[in-house]
Write a protein that holds these residues in place. Structure first.
Motif, PDB file in Angstrom:
ATOM      1  N   LEU A 245      -6.432   2.798   8.248  1.00 51.95           N
ATOM      2  CA  LEU A 245      -6.253   3.170   6.727  1.00 51.95           C
ATOM      3  C   LEU A 245      -5.776   4.590   6.434  1.00 51.95           C
ATOM      4  CD1 LEU A 245     -10.116   2.179   5.423  1.00 51.95           C
ATOM      5  CD2 LEU A 245      -7.838   1.032   5.022  1.00 51.95           C
ATOM      6  N   LYS A 276     -13.551   0.554   2.017  1.00 50.23           N
ATOM      7  CA  LYS A 276     -12.532   0.270   3.081  1.00 50.23           C
ATOM      8  C   LYS A 276     -11.862  -1.123   3.002  1.00 50.23           C
ATOM      9  CE  LYS A 276     -14.256   3.325   6.786  1.00 50.23           C
ATOM     10  NZ  LYS A 276     -14.773   3.272   8.180  1.00 50.23           N
ATOM     11  N   ARG A 280      -7.737  -1.971   2.018  1.00 49.02           N
ATOM     12  CA  ARG A 280      -6.973  -3.001   3.069  1.00 49.02           C
ATOM     13  C   ARG A 280      -6.532  -4.183   2.114  1.00 49.02           C
ATOM     14  NH1 ARG A 280     -11.819  -2.241   6.818  1.00 49.02           N
ATOM     15  NH2 ARG A 280     -10.919  -0.627   8.420  1.00 49.02           N
TER      16      ARG A 280
END
Length: 753
Positions: A245, A276, A280
């Motif tokens: 990330l 997260k 993504r």
């Protein structure tokens, strides 16, 4: 050339997201047949493309050409008032279009799921700017994905004002009501179902697939698996941008990937799994719409389209990078006459033998990409992308730099030899059914180490191992074999100690690549790649072990055995890697005996007490299972609640090895019942087993009795029954984890010493 012929590069947004535009697959086209292999390759291309986009390179991912003809008249049967404004007949590219639209369906569902969670946080009072940015930006992408799946028209009753983007002739008809709208093909059915779910505000829900749509069900499951891997940043994902990330702390990268960035910039390591996942998915959705390119070929009529289609497909699948290299190798030997009896022909012939004409085109591409990735790292230390364009360019430029006229015939032959050696290693040593005599002459531990690397797909070590394999192949002596095995054990120990001591694989690939490019100056190890300044002869295995041990200390923060024990005992090892957990349990139980001073624990016995570090033990039907069950049965108080409160369930101390079928027998049963089963299965005397069952387990069903009586001895569960305290104490689970870690590292550490 007709004036209305065009061939333009287009993003998927530009190709698909046009108002009132539908795609029509004529009857002569084959059914939608893409499956697991093609979809996996597509996601590999997407991962590589995201990496390229993050580096500012374009095009990011190129999916070839799509040949289309604008033709509303050819739609049969049809209802004119229900037709899209623009109908594009798909002459070539329907497999890609169908797959991409299916990806949009699955991705929009995953995005919607994460959006629901973010909305809940905001409704609960979250003022986190990241949550607001993620929710808003994901909402924009989700709507675009859904608009790509189906578009809204001004005609149509209720849900039938939505029209699926793609239909097939004969089986499907665009219509304005339930009587006239027919969507029977897998694709049209799925796209319309997704549109209905959107209307019902159920975008987050999975669409149940009827039992008669087996291929569609397979495709959806494969795509969902890939997207889930991307969401969680799984080890299988070969894309640092998504796993780490980086874009959340790099404004330029965020704008390149998404078009905007969060405010303020955030530390990725500080985020929880939900955020997260959302980040993504945002990258994936943005990249699919804006980073995937096709050549949008529009022909004036079908005849002209076929005139284009046929020459584009007469050669079938594109030539691999190896096939385009061969003419250069022939030229380096002075032409075909000299080549046929040259050393280059012998070496390149070895390479070609691994890619016979009978091999499926997709397998040929994937295996050649695997081989060339390892070769590039072994030869120059370079990380080679898996894209065909990059592979061709790399091989051509690197070979031309060593072959005449820039280099020499000897340089060209050495290049071909290295290519052959890496191929031989990948096809003869690395596979489970490898045919090389190298591993058959190794020890049980050597073969087990290779299996651990292989089963965990730790392919970054292939380059280093291939270098030492080349030495053995050139001179198959006991000394060269010993050097290879020493390096094999070292990279295995390094991988296991590194990976099991932390939550991610972050950094380990970089360690290996730097070893190939620069070596390890601190210990004096030279560059290990063949043409990266490496010495004429490979360093001794002791130097590799010293470098890895030093790197484990400086970069892995593990300077001593005790450091690893502290780290691994607090890791959710079951979630980290079941394969590595299995190997650690084997290491811990090698030569184990009962510790009479600590009931339920084991200690190290004399050599030969119990051989666990063997391929036979690994290949046995053992799986990593829980002692205290993951899902506690309602009302069960036989396990200390602190095991669950302190997150001990997936840690080393709560894991053991046993066959799956036997574990199903005890599942989430109470601890006293499990103890009795462990005791029965630890008995080697059948009469003692029967007596134990009669005394400790009265009332067992006949089927269960038969299973226990005929089951194999359970060496890894032996002595667990000695822990007689109920409820099972959390202190025992923690103490057992500490003991197993100490025993395991006794076996692992010497591989680096």
């Amino acid at each position: 050339m007709p004036s209305n012929f065009t061939a333009d590069p287009s993003t998927l947004r530009q190709l698909i997201l046009q108002p009132g535009q539908g795609f029509y697959v004529p009857a002569y086209q084959r059914d939608f047949t893409w499956g697991k292999d093609e979809i996996s390759r597509l996601f590999e291309d997407l991962e590589q493309g995201i990496t390229r986009a993050a580096q500012g390179k374009t095009p990011s991912t190129f999916l070839g050409s799509v040949i289309l003809v604008s033709d509303r008249d050819s739609v049969m049967p049809k209802h004119v008032d229900a037709l899209p404004t623009t109908v594009l007949q798909v002459v070539d590219g329907q497999q890609r279009l169908s797959t991409l639209l299916t990806v949009f369906v699955v991705l929009s569902r995953s995005v919607s799921d994460d959006m629901r969670w973010l909305q809940q946080q905001i409704d609960a009072g979250s003022k986190n700017p990241l949550d607001i940015w993620l929710l808003n930006t994901l909402g924009e992408r989700r709507d675009e994905l859904l608009d790509a799946i189906a578009f809204k028209t001004y005609s149509g009753a209720g849900e039938f004002n939505m029209k699926p983007r793609l239909i097939r002739q004969v089986s499907d008809v665009w219509g304005n009501d339930a009587t006239h709208a027919i969507y029977e093909s897998d694709m049209a059915w799925l796209l319309m179902e997704a549109a209905r779910y959107r209307i019902q505000n159920q975008q987050h829900a999975a669409i149940p697939v009827p039992s008669d749509r087996l291929h569609l069900d397979l495709v959806l499951r494969v795509i969902a698996g890939h997207i889930d891997d991307l969401r969680i940043g799984a080890d299988e994902v070969d894309c640092d941008v998504l796993t780490e990330l980086q874009f959340l702390s790099d404004i330029g990268m965020a704008k390149a990937l998404i078009g905007s960035n969060s405010a303020p910039v955030v530390d990725p390591d500080a985020l929880d799994d939900h955020r997260k996942s959302a980040a993504r998915l945002l990258v994936l959705a943005s990249f699919l719409l804006n980073g995937v390119l096709v050549i949008d070929v529009k022909a004036p009529d079908e005849d002209y389209a076929f005139a284009l289609f046929e020459p584009l497909n007469t050669t079938g699948q594109p030539l691999t990078a190896l096939e385009t290299l061969k003419p250069l190798v022939v030229r380096s030997e002075g032409g075909i006459t000299n080549y046929s009896t040259s050393p280059s022909a012998a070496a390149f012939g070895r390479v070609e033998s691994y890619f016979p004409p009978s091999m499926r085109a997709d397998d040929r591409w994937k295996l050649s990409a695997d081989m060339l990735t390892a070769f590039a790292l072994a030869d120059t230390g370079r990380k080679l992308p898996r894209t065909l364009l990059d592979q061709r360019r790399y091989l051509r430029l690197q070979f031309q730099s060593v072959a005449p006229p820039n280099g020499s015939v000897e340089g060209a032959r050495a290049f071909a030899d290295q290519l052959a050696d890496v191929s031989a290693f990948l096809f003869e040593v690395w596979p489970r059914n490898g045919t090389s005599p190298l591993m058959s002459s190794g020890t049980d531990l050597d073969r087990l180490c290779l299996e651990v690397l292989r089963s965990t797909n730790h392919t970054v070590v292939l380059a280093l191992l291939a270098r030492y394999y080349s030495e053995w192949a050139a001179c198959p002596s006991s000394a060269s074999r010993s050097e290879f095995m020493s390096v094999l054990r070292a990279v295995t120990a390094f991988w296991v100690l590194w990976r099991t001591s932390r939550a991610t694989t972050r950094g380990i690939d970089d360690v290996h690549r730097k070893l190939m490019v620069t070596g390890h100056p601190a210990t004096g190890l030279p560059a290990m790649a063949r043409r990266a300044g490496a010495s004429a002869t490979l360093p001794a295995a002791t130097e590799v072990r010293a470098a890895l041990k030093s790197l484990l200390s400086t970069r892995g923060n593990i300077s001593a055995e005790a450091d690893w024990v502290v780290k691994v005992t607090v890791q959710p090892l079951y979630q980290t890697s079941k394969q590595l957990a299995k190997f650690i349990l084997l290491c811990a139980h090698d030569d184990r005996i009962e510790d009479y001073s600590a009931p339920g624990l084991v200690r190290r016995g004399v050599p030969g007490s119990f051989r666990a570090l063997t391929s036979e033990a690994w290949d046995s039907h053992y799986s990593v299972e829980h002692i205290a069950p993951q899902n506690l049965a309602q009302g069960d108080t036989s396990y200390d609640q602190a095991i669950y409160d302190q997150g001990l369930t997936d840690r080393l101390g709560n894991l053991t090895l046993m066959p799956v079928d036997l574990n199903e027998l005890i599942g989430n049963k109470t601890w006293p019942y499990k103890r009795c089963i462990y005791a029965v299965l630890s008995e080697t005397d059948p009469n003692a087993r029967l007596t134990h069952m009669q005394q400790q387990l009265p009332g067992l069903a006949p089927k269960t009795k038969n299973v226990l009586q005929s089951a194999s001895y359970l060496p890894f569960c032996e002595f667990l029954d000695k822990q007689a305290v109920s409820p099972l104490p959390h202190s025992y689970v923690a103490q057992r984890g500490q003991r197993l870690a100490e025993l395991a590292v006794e076996r692992l550490w010497p591989m680096l010493a």
